[in-house]
Design a protein around this motif. Structure first.
Motif, PDB file in Angstrom:
ATOM      1  N   PRO A 253      56.159  46.718  48.609  1.00 53.58           N
ATOM      2  CA  PRO A 253      56.175  46.443  47.518  1.00 53.58           C
ATOM      3  C   PRO A 253      55.677  47.436  46.553  1.00 53.58           C
ATOM      4  O   PRO A 253      56.025  47.452  45.425  1.00 53.58           O
ATOM      5  CB  PRO A 253      54.891  45.261  47.454  1.00 53.58           C
ATOM      6  CG  PRO A 253      54.856  44.685  48.706  1.00 53.58           C
ATOM      7  CD  PRO A 253      55.311  46.090  49.857  1.00 53.58           C
ATOM      8  N   THR A 254      54.784  48.472  46.985  1.00 54.56           N
ATOM      9  CA  THR A 254      54.300  49.468  46.101  1.00 54.56           C
ATOM     10  C   THR A 254      55.326  50.368  45.940  1.00 54.56           C
ATOM     11  O   THR A 254      55.349  51.103  44.860  1.00 54.56           O
ATOM     12  CB  THR A 254      53.141  50.049  46.770  1.00 54.56           C
ATOM     13  OG1 THR A 254      53.406  50.533  48.032  1.00 54.56           O
ATOM     14  CG2 THR A 254      52.000  49.364  46.929  1.00 54.56           C
ATOM     15  N   LEU A 258      54.944  47.826  42.313  1.00 55.59           N
ATOM     16  CA  LEU A 258      53.984  46.930  42.343  1.00 55.59           C
ATOM     17  C   LEU A 258      52.706  47.341  42.786  1.00 55.59           C
ATOM     18  O   LEU A 258      52.674  48.134  43.563  1.00 55.59           O
ATOM     19  CB  LEU A 258      54.064  45.548  43.156  1.00 55.59           C
ATOM     20  CG  LEU A 258      55.120  44.595  42.805  1.00 55.59           C
ATOM     21  CD1 LEU A 258      55.523  43.631  43.757  1.00 55.59           C
ATOM     22  CD2 LEU A 258      54.684  43.717  41.474  1.00 55.59           C
ATOM     23  N   GLU A 259      51.664  47.158  41.847  1.00 56.41           N
ATOM     24  CA  GLU A 259      50.325  48.015  42.320  1.00 56.41           C
ATOM     25  C   GLU A 259      49.677  47.116  43.059  1.00 56.41           C
ATOM     26  O   GLU A 259      49.601  45.937  43.356  1.00 56.41           O
ATOM     27  CB  GLU A 259      49.281  47.993  40.889  1.00 56.41           C
ATOM     28  CG  GLU A 259      49.976  48.807  39.815  1.00 56.41           C
ATOM     29  CD  GLU A 259      49.184  48.903  38.586  1.00 56.41           C
ATOM     30  OE1 GLU A 259      48.236  48.280  38.433  1.00 56.41           O
ATOM     31  OE2 GLU A 259      49.695  49.587  37.614  1.00 56.41           O
ATOM     32  N   GLN A 260      48.757  47.959  44.094  1.00 62.70           N
ATOM     33  CA  GLN A 260      47.742  47.272  45.067  1.00 62.70           C
ATOM     34  C   GLN A 260      46.943  46.226  44.082  1.00 62.70           C
ATOM     35  O   GLN A 260      46.391  46.535  42.944  1.00 62.70           O
ATOM     36  CB  GLN A 260      46.977  48.312  45.778  1.00 62.70           C
ATOM     37  CG  GLN A 260      47.952  49.152  46.616  1.00 62.70           C
ATOM     38  CD  GLN A 260      47.102  49.937  47.722  1.00 62.70           C
ATOM     39  OE1 GLN A 260      45.650  49.934  47.707  1.00 62.70           O
ATOM     40  NE2 GLN A 260      48.089  50.728  48.396  1.00 62.70           N
ATOM     41  N   SER A 262      47.243  43.473  42.658  1.00 58.82           N
ATOM     42  CA  SER A 262      47.602  43.003  41.302  1.00 58.82           C
ATOM     43  C   SER A 262      48.292  41.607  41.019  1.00 58.82           C
ATOM     44  O   SER A 262      48.205  41.262  39.940  1.00 58.82           O
ATOM     45  CB  SER A 262      48.687  44.247  40.719  1.00 58.82           C
ATOM     46  OG  SER A 262      49.841  44.030  41.579  1.00 58.82           O
ATOM     47  N   GLU A 284      52.002  44.587  54.146  1.00 65.10           N
ATOM     48  CA  GLU A 284      52.132  45.251  52.928  1.00 65.10           C
ATOM     49  C   GLU A 284      52.090  44.178  51.726  1.00 65.10           C
ATOM     50  O   GLU A 284      51.287  44.619  50.779  1.00 65.10           O
ATOM     51  CB  GLU A 284      53.655  45.437  52.849  1.00 65.10           C
ATOM     52  CG  GLU A 284      54.017  46.739  53.871  1.00 65.10           C
ATOM     53  CD  GLU A 284      53.920  48.223  53.203  1.00 65.10           C
ATOM     54  OE1 GLU A 284      53.449  48.296  52.193  1.00 65.10           O
ATOM     55  OE2 GLU A 284      54.161  48.949  53.924  1.00 65.10           O
ATOM     56  N   SER A 287      48.392  44.194  50.808  1.00 57.28           N
ATOM     57  CA  SER A 287      47.606  44.826  50.093  1.00 57.28           C
ATOM     58  C   SER A 287      47.927  44.660  48.431  1.00 57.28           C
ATOM     59  O   SER A 287      47.091  45.488  47.549  1.00 57.28           O
ATOM     60  CB  SER A 287      48.398  46.509  50.173  1.00 57.28           C
ATOM     61  OG  SER A 287      49.686  46.434  49.637  1.00 57.28           O
ATOM     62  N   ILE A 288      48.976  44.098  48.097  1.00 61.87           N
ATOM     63  CA  ILE A 288      49.135  43.961  46.485  1.00 61.87           C
ATOM     64  C   ILE A 288      48.523  42.582  46.220  1.00 61.87           C
ATOM     65  O   ILE A 288      48.388  42.303  44.923  1.00 61.87           O
ATOM     66  CB  ILE A 288      50.610  43.843  46.112  1.00 61.87           C
ATOM     67  CG1 ILE A 288      51.460  42.502  46.631  1.00 61.87           C
ATOM     68  CG2 ILE A 288      51.221  45.154  46.529  1.00 61.87           C
ATOM     69  CD1 ILE A 288      52.837  42.597  46.424  1.00 61.87           C
TER      70      ILE A 288
END
Length: 379
Positions: A253-254, A258-260, A262, A284, A287-288
């Motif tokens: 996703p990052t 996409l920001e962690q 978020s 993963e 983490s977001i």
């Protein structure tokens, strides 16, 4: 959530759910029987392995093995075939009765069949292209191409297919109704964005749209995203609350912007079985998520592992559907899992406070479980 059991009781009486979806499961069996008869898969009473079927028929192993495995297992669940373990611990399949020759046209003309023409036509695509795909003579575009988008959307417009989205909308509302800060909700593999629609309409009916800061509607397909955007705007007008994003469930996703920490809720409706590596991708996604954020899988789950759900027939012909990383503990085969197996995958990936909702017993009169399996990111 005290009203959900009453809600399900009412849905049990709904012809579109109780009869319609069971009809599609039976129709999928009929399609398999027709494929096996047309291809003369079992020309004798001899027990065969999948590899022997492929060799005998001259099929391409890469395109035929997984669909044949799923279809043989499905016919075993109906006692049309049985599994025989040979001296080398290999699995063989043997006919226990003559494979039925269903009248598909007559089934489509039935009262129930007439209510879901898109779904029956979608399920007939594997029958139309089975020989070419087994032989490796055509790409998957015959099953999943721009011209089939209308069939998919007709399928998801069936009343029964909106049930998971309605359930998960109730689940999310219960989690956010007392929050003071608005949340960001991302629907992945959105297709027709039924999850977003159901939650938006539930919140609007309660005059609670202020609980959501942003709905991010995402899919890996440009065709679906464009169609989603058009339908959302036609239904609800142009609103800043909606964001549309191309997003591949099998890429970090990052790496896709996409920001962690978020997103508050990440929702997949009938789609997370397409993730190739659950362990990696669930981490993963973890983490977001913000702290106390949720990953939710909503949809139809298998009641038992050996009995697939009807749309898996179509899915099994796609490489991305069966080209997945298996794990004996939480993903013993490709396809749609049981809620308990999905629960194990979330626990393995670091999620806590796992919920399977509504309780399994709520669906004891059905051939499947419908609901939400959700895991939380804990501090």
């Amino acid at each position: 959530m005290e009203n959900i059991n009453k809600w399900i009781e009412n849905k049990e009486k709904d012809l579109h759910l109780k009869v319609g979806l069971n009809f599609l499961n039976q129709y999928a069996i009929s399609i398999i029987c027709e494929i096996f008869n047309k291809e003369n898969i079992f020309g004798s009473s001899k027990a065969l392995t999948i590899d022997e079927i492929i060799q005998n028929k001259g099929y391409n192993i890469a395109t035929s093995k997984r669909p044949l495995e799923l279809m043989c297992n499905w016919l075993c669940s109906k006692n049309i075939l049985e599994k025989v373990i040979d001296e080398n611990q290999g699995t063989r399949y043997m006919i226990t009765q003559t494979i039925p020759s269903p009248d598909l046209l007559q089934l489509e003309k039935s009262v129930v069949g007439k209510t879901m023409p898109g779904a029956t036509q979608l399920l007939k695509l594997p029958l139309k292209h089975a020989n070419e795909i087994f032989l490796g003579e055509m790409s998957q575009e015959g099953l999943y191409a721009q011209q089939s988008v209308s069939l998919w959307q007709s399928y998801f417009s069936h009343p029964g297919m909106s049930i998971p989205s309605e359930i998960v909308a109730e689940f999310i509302y219960d989690k956010i109704k007392d929050r003071t800060e608005p949340v960001t909700i991302m629907e992945v593999g959105a297709g027709s964005a039924n999850g977003t629609r159901a939650l938006y309409e539930l919140l609007a009916s309660k005059d609670k749209l202020n609980l959501v800061k942003k709905f991010i509607i995402s899919d890996f397909s440009t065709d679906f995203i464009e169609n989603c955007e058009k339908n959302i705007k036609d239904s609800y007008g142009e609103q800043d609350i909606f964001e549309f994003k191309l997003f591949d469930l099998n890429i970090s996703p990052t790496d896709q912007g996409l920001e962690q920490a978020s997103v508050d809720f990440i929702l997949g409706v009938n789609c997370l079985h397409y993730i190739k590596d659950w362990s990696k991708q669930f981490q993963e996604i973890h983490s977001i998520l913000k702290w106390d954020g949720w990953l939710l899988s909503a949809g139809y789950f298998r009641n038992i592992l050996e009995k697939p759900f009807h749309i898996e027939l179509h899915g099994s012909f796609f490489e991305e559907y069966h080209d997945v990383i298996l794990n004996e503990k939480y993903r013993p085969e490709f396809g749609i899992m049981t809620p308990e197996i999905f629960q194990s995958a979330l626990i393995e990936s670091g999620y806590c406070e796992i919920e399977i909702w509504p309780p399994r017993v709520s669906w004891e009169n059905f051939d499947f479980y419908c609901g939400v399996v959700a895991g939380k990111k804990i501090r």
